[in-house]
Design a protein around this motif. Structure first.
Motif, PDB file in Angstrom:
ATOM      1  N   ALA A 160       1.141 -11.975 -10.394  1.00  0.00           N
ATOM      2  CA  ALA A 160      -0.211 -11.452 -10.571  1.00  0.00           C
ATOM      3  C   ALA A 160      -0.339 -10.041 -10.012  1.00  0.00           C
ATOM      4  O   ALA A 160      -0.974  -9.163 -10.624  1.00  0.00           O
ATOM      5  N   LEU A 161       0.271  -9.814  -8.847  1.00  0.00           N
ATOM      6  CA  LEU A 161       0.215  -8.494  -8.222  1.00  0.00           C
ATOM      7  C   LEU A 161       0.886  -7.434  -9.096  1.00  0.00           C
ATOM      8  O   LEU A 161       0.412  -6.301  -9.186  1.00  0.00           O
ATOM      9  N   LEU A 185       6.632 -12.231  -0.470  1.00  0.00           N
ATOM     10  CA  LEU A 185       5.370 -11.583  -0.814  1.00  0.00           C
ATOM     11  C   LEU A 185       5.431 -10.084  -0.537  1.00  0.00           C
ATOM     12  O   LEU A 185       5.001  -9.267  -1.359  1.00  0.00           O
ATOM     13  N   CYS A 186       5.959  -9.729   0.622  1.00  0.00           N
ATOM     14  CA  CYS A 186       6.031  -8.312   1.009  1.00  0.00           C
ATOM     15  C   CYS A 186       6.939  -7.522   0.073  1.00  0.00           C
ATOM     16  O   CYS A 186       6.640  -6.373  -0.280  1.00  0.00           O
ATOM     17  N   ARG A 187       8.053  -8.131  -0.333  1.00  0.00           N
ATOM     18  CA  ARG A 187       8.935  -7.439  -1.288  1.00  0.00           C
ATOM     19  C   ARG A 187       8.195  -7.205  -2.607  1.00  0.00           C
ATOM     20  O   ARG A 187       8.334  -6.157  -3.237  1.00  0.00           O
ATOM     21  N   GLY A 188       7.383  -8.186  -2.997  1.00  0.00           N
ATOM     22  CA  GLY A 188       6.573  -8.022  -4.204  1.00  0.00           C
ATOM     23  C   GLY A 188       5.534  -6.926  -4.050  1.00  0.00           C
ATOM     24  O   GLY A 188       5.295  -6.153  -4.983  1.00  0.00           O
ATOM     25  N   SER A 210       9.716 -12.044   9.848  1.00  0.00           N
ATOM     26  CA  SER A 210       9.025 -11.431   8.701  1.00  0.00           C
ATOM     27  C   SER A 210       8.676  -9.970   8.927  1.00  0.00           C
ATOM     28  O   SER A 210       8.283  -9.273   7.980  1.00  0.00           O
ATOM     29  N   CYS A 211       8.785  -9.504  10.154  1.00  0.00           N
ATOM     30  CA  CYS A 211       8.172  -8.216  10.512  1.00  0.00           C
ATOM     31  C   CYS A 211       8.856  -7.009   9.894  1.00  0.00           C
ATOM     32  O   CYS A 211       8.205  -5.991   9.650  1.00  0.00           O
ATOM     33  N   ARG A 212      10.146  -7.122   9.591  1.00  0.00           N
ATOM     34  CA  ARG A 212      10.825  -5.998   8.934  1.00  0.00           C
ATOM     35  C   ARG A 212      10.243  -5.773   7.533  1.00  0.00           C
ATOM     36  O   ARG A 212      10.027  -4.637   7.100  1.00  0.00           O
ATOM     37  N   GLU A 213       9.982  -6.870   6.823  1.00  0.00           N
ATOM     38  CA  GLU A 213       9.424  -6.767   5.477  1.00  0.00           C
ATOM     39  C   GLU A 213       7.970  -6.280   5.509  1.00  0.00           C
ATOM     40  O   GLU A 213       7.553  -5.488   4.648  1.00  0.00           O
TER      41      GLU A 213
END
Length: 456
Positions: A160-161, A185-188, A210-213
């Motif tokens: 969707a994004l 999600l962050c990669r998206g 998750s913080c690197r992404e």
């Protein structure tokens, strides 16, 4: 014209009266009004026949899936011009999502959809995402907090994004996503064409992993100005990774919420560098992190830097004592930008507040809102606080809740409120015990100064 009603039981006669008013309203807000699916039939007709209606807010009503089906009949009409729809905590399930998907697909006027606190589930939100992918959908804000989402939702969200360049705000807080899903999600988000401005991921099961992404999103999306990852156990190591993105020249962050993230004074070195160099940053929340006095002293040093533009600092329940108050005072006497300071639930004591007041009285200090609830204060510091109230016309809000001020202290505060120079408009005094005589004085004060609101 606006109709704004909250917490009112709707009798048939009252509802009929309001319906005639709604026919010409641009905004209708009916939160907590005990509405049901039967009311939605009438609201559907209003949506259809009132082309000026752009905002409809129905939070905390038992509308159910049947109610949404009625509403959507109006929303699907060509005459509908609704832009903002709020349906938080309306007892919706995944069954409502098919109906809402039709609206998203057919109604380009709709730019905001707030449907948090409903048991939509991953299956339901996947259906919503299909609606978002329709070219007719121009959604800008999507709020999905407390929707019982799991990691399986991310693939549909990313799709969707990718198709939705209009999306500016995405809130997924209080869903059990976990690190793997958040990283995906962050990669998206990095790849998506949308200019995301707000991303809320509070209580999503995130760790430092998750913080690197998340950091990559910060460094790649200069549009992102509001990030909340509170109530996630990212720790000092996660914060260090986040700061790499936050310090990137592309990052234009304005609001950063890091409450209850298992941070310690170790993180304050990176946070201080951020506060002193990132001139876009205006608000930061570090509530419920064990920063202690040594950490606070580092933050205060950063606040004294001329490049710091921070306006709001939320540092409640951070293990602070009287020992840091001299540094706080020094920062207040230098920093002209800080407007809001939340320091409640720290053991500052009377001596600490006396020290802080030296900085508060400085001409450079422009504090408007000061929160000192549950700070081990007594009547002994109230004379000094009264001086602040009467002297600093910029101060409009003061919270002294959960302190043992007793009659003596409350009377000193009341005396300051009576001073014509005092500009405090909201005084918060929860859970403070005073006599009936003092209670009478407070009520008389409110009557004589109706612009002052005393909350107790």
């Amino acid at each position: 014209m606006e109709l704004d009603i909250q917490c009112e039981e709707m009798s048939p006669s009252r509802w009929a009266e309001l319906l005639s008013t709604m026919k010409s309203c641009k905004t209708i807000r009916l939160d907590d009004c005990n509405l049901s699916s039967s009311n939605c039939k009438d609201l559907s007709s209003i949506i259809n026949t009132n082309p000026s209606l752009t905002e409809l807010k129905l939070n905390n009503n038992e509308l159910g899936d049947a109610g949404i089906e009625y509403l959507c009949k109006g929303l699907l009409m060509p005459s509908c011009s609704l832009q903002k729809l709020w349906l938080q905590n309306c007892n919706l399930t995944s069954a409502s999502c098919e109906t809402l998907r039709s609206v998203l697909s057919a109604q380009p006027s709709l730019t905001e959809l707030h449907i948090g606190d409903n048991k939509l589930g991953t299956a339901g939100v996947k259906v919503l995402c299909q609606g978002m992918m329709n070219p007719n959908c121009k959604l800008q804000k999507l709020q999905l907090e407390y929707c019982e989402l799991t990691s399986d939702i991310v693939e549909a969200l990313n799709a969707a994004l990718q198709s939705k360049p209009t999306l500016k705000e995405l809130s997924l807080s209080n869903n059990t996503l976990g690190d793997t899903a958040v990283k995906q999600l962050c990669r998206g988000l990095v790849e998506a064409s949308c200019n995301l401005e707000l991303l809320h991921l509070e209580n999503c099961g995130i760790t430092s992993d998750s913080c690197r992404e998340i950091s990559a999103v910060l460094s790649n999306k200069s549009s992102l100005i509001d990030l909340s990852v509170g109530d996630n156990k990212i720790g000092d190591s996660g914060l260090a990774l986040l700061c790499q993105g936050l310090m990137h020249p592309n990052c234009k962050i304005q609001k950063l919420w890091l409450w209850d993230c298992d941070l310690t004074s170790v993180s304050c070195k990176d946070l201080s560098r951020l506060i002193s160099t990132k001139d876009t940053l205006t608000e930061i929340s570090l509530i419920d992190n064990n920063l202690r006095d040594s950490g606070m002293e580092m933050l205060c040093q950063a606040l004294k830097d001329p490049k710091s533009k921070l306006q709001e600092l939320w540092i409640r329940e951070c293990g602070l004592t009287t020992a840091c108050c001299k540094a706080v005072s020094s920062a207040l006497s230098v920093n002209k930008h800080l407007k809001v300071l939340h320091m409640g639930e720290n053991k500052l004591g009377d001596a600490g507040v006396e020290l802080m007041c030296e900085g508060l009285l400085h001409p450079n200090c422009n504090i408007q809102s000061l929160w000192l609830g549950n700070c081990d204060l007594t009547a002994a510091c109230c004379a000094t606080l009264a001086t602040i109230m009467a002297t600093k016309q910029c101060l409009t809000e003061l919270d002294l809740s959960y302190n043992s001020l007793e009659d003596e202290g409350v009377r000193k505060i009341c005396e300051a409120l009576r001073n014509p120079s005092c500009n405090v408009q909201q005084l918060i005094l929860y859970d403070i015990f005073w006599s009936s005589e003092v209670d009478d004085e407070l009520r008389a004060l409110e009557e004589s100064k109706p612009e002052v609101k005393i909350i107790s």
